[in-house]
Design an enzyme around this catalytic site. Structure first.
Site, short mmCIF file in Angstrom:
data_model
loop_
_atom_site.label_atom_id
_atom_site.label_comp_id
_atom_site.label_asym_id
_atom_site.label_seq_id
_atom_site.Cartn_x
_atom_site.Cartn_y
_atom_site.Cartn_z
N CYS A 124 0.83 -1.20 0.00
CA CYS A 124 0.00 0.00 0.00
C CYS A 124 0.87 1.26 0.00
CB CYS A 124 -0.93 -0.02 1.22
SG CYS A 124 -2.16 1.30 1.22
N CYS A 125 1.91 1.28 0.84
CA CYS A 125 2.82 2.43 0.88
C CYS A 125 3.53 2.62 -0.46
CB CYS A 125 3.84 2.26 1.99
SG CYS A 125 3.20 2.47 3.66
N CYS A 157 -1.05 8.16 7.50
CA CYS A 157 -2.40 7.89 7.02
C CYS A 157 -3.26 7.37 8.18
CB CYS A 157 -2.38 6.86 5.89
SG CYS A 157 -1.51 7.42 4.41
N CYS A 172 -3.31 3.61 9.50
CA CYS A 172 -2.06 3.02 10.00
C CYS A 172 -1.42 3.86 11.09
CB CYS A 172 -1.08 2.84 8.84
SG CYS A 172 -1.71 1.79 7.52
N CYS A 182 7.74 3.93 5.92
CA CYS A 182 6.86 3.72 4.77
C CYS A 182 7.61 3.36 3.49
CB CYS A 182 6.00 4.96 4.53
SG CYS A 182 6.96 6.44 4.15
#
Length: 297
Positions: free
Chosen positions: A184-185, A267, A270, A293
């Protein structure tokens, strides 16, 4: 040639003039009132911007810009500056970067606060500030970004991922951040940063050595081997107390979440509040063996 104004700043190094085409500082630029470009949202790409890796492998790729320094030149500059500026004040480090790279220097900011953007804007008004708008930020973070764009002499560039959160859910499955946070990062932060930095030779980050063990050896200037750019960390030697003093002295915008028990802000899926005595980054990706990240590793 871009129609961006020439941006000038009087500093301890003399007058810094940022070439609107994004090249090195201009020699002999006219003095006068400082021109400031400010804004938010997706800024128009500079000439030659885009996916650098795709351009490099294309037979139709444009010729290399003769005004840009080679990676070897950049590495040499970084090595020398790391020695010369090791104990320099943060403002002096920012001055060096702005004077050396002109319009090919930018600041990156997570908008946890506006300390770095404010500090650099004092020596290089009109500097580009890159913000990675992941689509998953807290509203408080976006308010800091908007305040910076409205009140500081900088140009905020909000860079978005190629996929919206909904498109990512459709392609990779919902809530990727809960299943594969590294992926996702990579999609929402790392790739957008690569794209955003394509036309810069140097970038500044707000890393501090006291934030976590993984950042304890952060140099004030280094060479980012992966991106082949100079990375500048003007406040690397600062402590949280130094940050607090700067915020108080200059009335710098700060994310409201710090007052609500958050020590490090990313975010919303997280990020959690931290407990007394915890590492400041313990609230990031708390369910995983992950503290970074990927932007700075």
């Amino acid at each position: 040639m871009s129609d961006r104004p020439i941006l000038t700043a009087a500093t301890g190094l003399g007058l810094i003039s940022l070439d609107p085409a994004g090249r090195r500082p201009l020699d002999g630029a006219a003095t006068g009132p400082r021109a400031v470009a400010a804004g938010s949202g997706d800024a128009p790409a500079r000439a030659g911007s885009g996916d650098a890796s795709a351009r490099a492998g294309s037979p139709d790729a444009p010729a290399a810009d003769p005004d840009r320094r080679s990676p070897d030149e950049l590495r040499s500059l970084a090595d020398r500056a790391a020695r010369d500026l090791a104990d320099a004040p943060a403002e002096r480090i920012a001055e060096w970067a702005a004077h050396t790279f002109g319009g090919r220097f930018c600041v990156t900011s997570s908008m946890a606060d506006a300390v770095l953007a404010h500090l650099v804007s004092r020596v290089a008004p009109g500097v580009d500030v890159v913000f990675l708008d992941t689509g998953l930020h807290f509203p408080e973070t976006l308010r800091v970004r908007d305040t910076v764009a409205r009140t500081l002499p900088v140009r905020v560039r909000s860079i978005r991922p190629r996929l919206t959160v909904g498109q990512q859910d459709g392609e990779y499955g919902p809530r990727l951040f809960n299943r594969a946070p590294d992926e996702c990062c990579a999609l929402r932060k790392v790739e957008p940063l690569e794209r955003a930095l394509a036309d810069y030779d140097a970038w500044a980050a707000g890393l501090r050595r006291d934030e976590s063990p993984t950042r304890a050896n952060t140099p004030v200037v280094g060479f980012d081997e992966r991106r082949r750019k100079v990375k500048v960390n003007p406040i690397a030697a600062w402590t949280q107390a130094d940050v607090d003093r700067y915020v108080s002295r200059w009335n710098v915008p700060v994310n409201e979440l710090f007052r609500q028990g958050y020590a490090s802000i990313g975010c919303w899926p997280c990020t959690r509040r931290t407990k007394a005595g915890e590492d400041p980054r313990a609230g990031r990706w708390a369910m995983f063996d992950k503290t970074e990240c990927g932007l700075h590793t």
